[in-house]
Enzyme design. Sequence first.
Site, PDB file in Angstrom:
ATOM      1  N   ASN A  49      16.991  -3.858   4.733  1.00 61.28           N
ATOM      2  CA  ASN A  49      17.424  -3.005   3.622  1.00 61.28           C
ATOM      3  C   ASN A  49      18.469  -1.983   4.041  1.00 61.28           C
ATOM      4  O   ASN A  49      18.537  -0.879   3.521  1.00 61.28           O
ATOM      5  CB  ASN A  49      16.221  -2.343   2.943  1.00 61.28           C
ATOM      6  CG  ASN A  49      15.382  -3.380   2.227  1.00 61.28           C
ATOM      7  OD1 ASN A  49      15.915  -4.217   1.504  1.00 61.28           O
ATOM      8  ND2 ASN A  49      14.073  -3.347   2.438  1.00 61.28           N
ATOM      9  N   THR A  54       4.560  -8.943   0.599  1.00 56.27           N
ATOM     10  CA  THR A  54       4.940  -8.908  -0.820  1.00 56.27           C
ATOM     11  C   THR A  54       4.910 -10.318  -1.390  1.00 56.27           C
ATOM     12  O   THR A  54       5.520 -11.227  -0.835  1.00 56.27           O
ATOM     13  CB  THR A  54       6.347  -8.275  -0.953  1.00 56.27           C
ATOM     14  OG1 THR A  54       6.218  -6.888  -0.645  1.00 56.27           O
ATOM     15  CG2 THR A  54       6.906  -8.425  -2.367  1.00 56.27           C
ATOM     16  N   TYR A 107      12.724   1.629   3.138  1.00 51.68           N
ATOM     17  CA  TYR A 107      12.294   2.206   1.855  1.00 51.68           C
ATOM     18  C   TYR A 107      12.373   3.736   1.931  1.00 51.68           C
ATOM     19  O   TYR A 107      12.847   4.289   2.917  1.00 51.68           O
ATOM     20  CB  TYR A 107      10.918   1.664   1.474  1.00 51.68           C
ATOM     21  CG  TYR A 107      11.001   0.159   1.263  1.00 51.68           C
ATOM     22  CD1 TYR A 107      11.746  -0.351   0.192  1.00 51.68           C
ATOM     23  CD2 TYR A 107      10.422  -0.736   2.148  1.00 51.68           C
ATOM     24  CE1 TYR A 107      11.885  -1.724   0.016  1.00 51.68           C
ATOM     25  CE2 TYR A 107      10.560  -2.118   1.980  1.00 51.68           C
ATOM     26  CZ  TYR A 107      11.294  -2.601   0.908  1.00 51.68           C
ATOM     27  OH  TYR A 107      11.450  -3.949   0.733  1.00 51.68           O
ATOM     28  N   ARG A 130       3.041   2.766   8.789  1.00 50.20           N
ATOM     29  CA  ARG A 130       3.872   1.688   9.328  1.00 50.20           C
ATOM     30  C   ARG A 130       5.289   2.191   9.547  1.00 50.20           C
ATOM     31  O   ARG A 130       5.901   2.782   8.643  1.00 50.20           O
ATOM     32  CB  ARG A 130       3.894   0.496   8.364  1.00 50.20           C
ATOM     33  CG  ARG A 130       4.415  -0.774   9.018  1.00 50.20           C
ATOM     34  CD  ARG A 130       4.399  -1.947   8.066  1.00 50.20           C
ATOM     35  NE  ARG A 130       4.274  -3.204   8.787  1.00 50.20           N
ATOM     36  CZ  ARG A 130       4.724  -4.381   8.342  1.00 50.20           C
ATOM     37  NH1 ARG A 130       5.317  -4.460   7.167  1.00 50.20           N
ATOM     38  NH2 ARG A 130       4.558  -5.478   9.057  1.00 50.20           N
ATOM     39  N   GLY A 160       1.767 -11.840   9.831  1.00 46.78           N
ATOM     40  CA  GLY A 160       2.185 -11.944   8.440  1.00 46.78           C
ATOM     41  C   GLY A 160       2.222 -13.380   7.968  1.00 46.78           C
ATOM     42  O   GLY A 160       1.276 -13.890   7.372  1.00 46.78           O
ATOM     43  N   ARG A 161       3.323 -14.051   8.260  1.00 44.90           N
ATOM     44  CA  ARG A 161       3.537 -15.412   7.741  1.00 44.90           C
ATOM     45  C   ARG A 161       2.378 -16.346   8.047  1.00 44.90           C
ATOM     46  O   ARG A 161       2.017 -17.182   7.208  1.00 44.90           O
ATOM     47  CB  ARG A 161       4.832 -15.981   8.323  1.00 44.90           C
ATOM     48  CG  ARG A 161       6.028 -15.245   7.762  1.00 44.90           C
ATOM     49  CD  ARG A 161       7.309 -15.582   8.472  1.00 44.90           C
ATOM     50  NE  ARG A 161       8.339 -14.671   7.974  1.00 44.90           N
ATOM     51  CZ  ARG A 161       9.611 -14.735   8.319  1.00 44.90           C
ATOM     52  NH1 ARG A 161      10.034 -15.648   9.160  1.00 44.90           N
ATOM     53  NH2 ARG A 161      10.459 -13.869   7.819  1.00 44.90           N
ATOM     54  N   GLN A 179      -1.311  -0.563   1.073  1.00 47.06           N
ATOM     55  CA  GLN A 179      -0.056   0.001   1.575  1.00 47.06           C
ATOM     56  C   GLN A 179       0.662   0.762   0.466  1.00 47.06           C
ATOM     57  O   GLN A 179       1.007   0.198  -0.573  1.00 47.06           O
ATOM     58  CB  GLN A 179       0.856  -1.095   2.128  1.00 47.06           C
ATOM     59  CG  GLN A 179       1.969  -0.466   2.976  1.00 47.06           C
ATOM     60  CD  GLN A 179       3.060  -1.433   3.344  1.00 47.06           C
ATOM     61  OE1 GLN A 179       3.522  -2.204   2.512  1.00 47.06           O
ATOM     62  NE2 GLN A 179       3.514  -1.371   4.591  1.00 47.06           N
ATOM     63  N   HIS A 188       3.698   3.281   3.870  1.00 41.63           N
ATOM     64  CA  HIS A 188       4.836   2.423   4.223  1.00 41.63           C
ATOM     65  C   HIS A 188       6.045   3.308   4.501  1.00 41.63           C
ATOM     66  O   HIS A 188       6.713   3.773   3.580  1.00 41.63           O
ATOM     67  CB  HIS A 188       5.112   1.475   3.062  1.00 41.63           C
ATOM     68  CG  HIS A 188       6.039   0.341   3.408  1.00 41.63           C
ATOM     69  ND1 HIS A 188       6.748   0.274   4.580  1.00 41.63           N
ATOM     70  CD2 HIS A 188       6.361  -0.804   2.720  1.00 41.63           C
ATOM     71  CE1 HIS A 188       7.473  -0.845   4.597  1.00 41.63           C
ATOM     72  NE2 HIS A 188       7.247  -1.517   3.481  1.00 41.63           N
TER      73      HIS A 188
HETATM   74  C1  8OZ Z   1       9.881  -8.822   1.280  1.00 40.64           C
HETATM   75  C2  8OZ Z   1      10.260  -8.821  -0.048  1.00 40.64           C
HETATM   76  C3  8OZ Z   1      10.111  -7.680  -0.780  1.00 40.64           C
HETATM   77  C4  8OZ Z   1       9.577  -6.539  -0.203  1.00 40.64           C
HETATM   78  C5  8OZ Z   1       8.932  -4.934   3.118  1.00 40.64           C
HETATM   79  C6  8OZ Z   1       7.757  -4.561   1.066  1.00 40.64           C
HETATM   80  O1  8OZ Z   1       9.837  -5.505   3.708  1.00 40.64           O
HETATM   81  C7  8OZ Z   1       8.595  -5.327   1.742  1.00 40.64           C
HETATM   82  C8  8OZ Z   1       9.185  -6.550   1.123  1.00 40.64           C
HETATM   83  C9  8OZ Z   1       9.334  -7.701   1.857  1.00 40.64           C
HETATM   84  O2  8OZ Z   1       8.285  -4.026   3.651  1.00 40.64           O
END
Ligand code: 8OZ
Length: 365
Positions: A237, A25, A182, A229, A324-325, A97, A177
């Site tokens: 979260n 993101t 989420y 994923r 990723g990073r 995604q 995703h």
């Molecule tokens: C970081 C900031 C906002 C969203 C995820 C889509 O963790 C994200 C995300 C990551 O899968």
Amino acid sequence: MTTLFDPLQVGQISLANRIVMAPLTRNRAPGAIPNALMATYYAQRATAGLIITEATAISPQGQGYADVPGLYSTEQLDGWKQVTHAVHEAGGKIVVQLWHVGRVSHTELQPHFGKPVAPSAIRAHTKTVLIHDGVPTFVDTSEPRALEAEELPEIVQDYRRAAENAIASGFDGVEVHAANGYLLDQFLKTGSNHRTDDYGGSIKNRARLLLEVMRAIVDDVGGSRVGIRLSPVTPANDVVDTDPQQLFDYVIHHLAEMNLAYIHVIEGATGGAREIADRPFDYQSLKEVYRQGGGAGAWMVNNGYTLELANQALERGADLVAFGRAFISNPDLPQRLRTGAALNAPDRSTWYGGDGKGYTDYPTL
Ligand code: 8OZ
């Protein structure tokens, strides 16, 4: 011996190597519309065997952060066409995604300033990003409302339509995703799903929405260009499950029947520790359940991988490794890994929001 630099056929997508750019993101799509800067950013990274785009909202309701892209309007599809064209011109492969954030949102980002939706009206103790006067700020997510059962078929259709839109926009496939707390992960896990209807309670019920979404997409665009994923134990979260091993055994067993292109697993805490003391999980066993169930898709691993860890994963039977990073700051990551060149360090202050700085200006070798 297989190396990261060997090609692989993943469903109907031919990858030049096993190095995948993980979804990241970046909050650079004002109005939720993909743009030319994003096309440049992704094309710069086209030497990845596969690029997975940043998470992309399937509907306005699925939106949870400022300036993340969507895939439901004509303007958005036109924006994505620029991106897929640029990546293909540069010789790369790219899947999008598909994302519904569920409760990880803010009334300011929802249609008519409504409450974010969730399996149950339980607030996530987590932050989202709003951008005011160009400045990204992290704020608490809003109180959600529980979805009515009658609303769920519409959400399944939103996923299906987004997958169709993806193919129409030139993507090589889609990744659902279902990770990181989420909507689909919220339904899966006991901490966020307290429903008493067909979509809550037993594992079978909690996995129902995810499997309905996957079946709808696979029926429409074909499993050979669909991935998913998963993040069995991430605390991202604010999600938690009382028995993740049993839950994901069930999920993976049913995914095994769908002829998917790949399964993408985040090991441990997303962007953090690969092992979590009070959340043990056996990923090797998960892969075996998938293979025993007839699942032939590529097995993609992610989270904190170095070259050395990646080689160990390939030896244990992983097919793809997502970085990723390292891809944020190294557009030519595959070449650097192949030659042992030093990696540029990512600048965290430019991860979320902004312009080309910290986005399209990282140097190649
Ligand atoms: C970081 C900031 C906002 C969203 C995820 C889509 O963790 C994200 C995300 C990551 O899968």
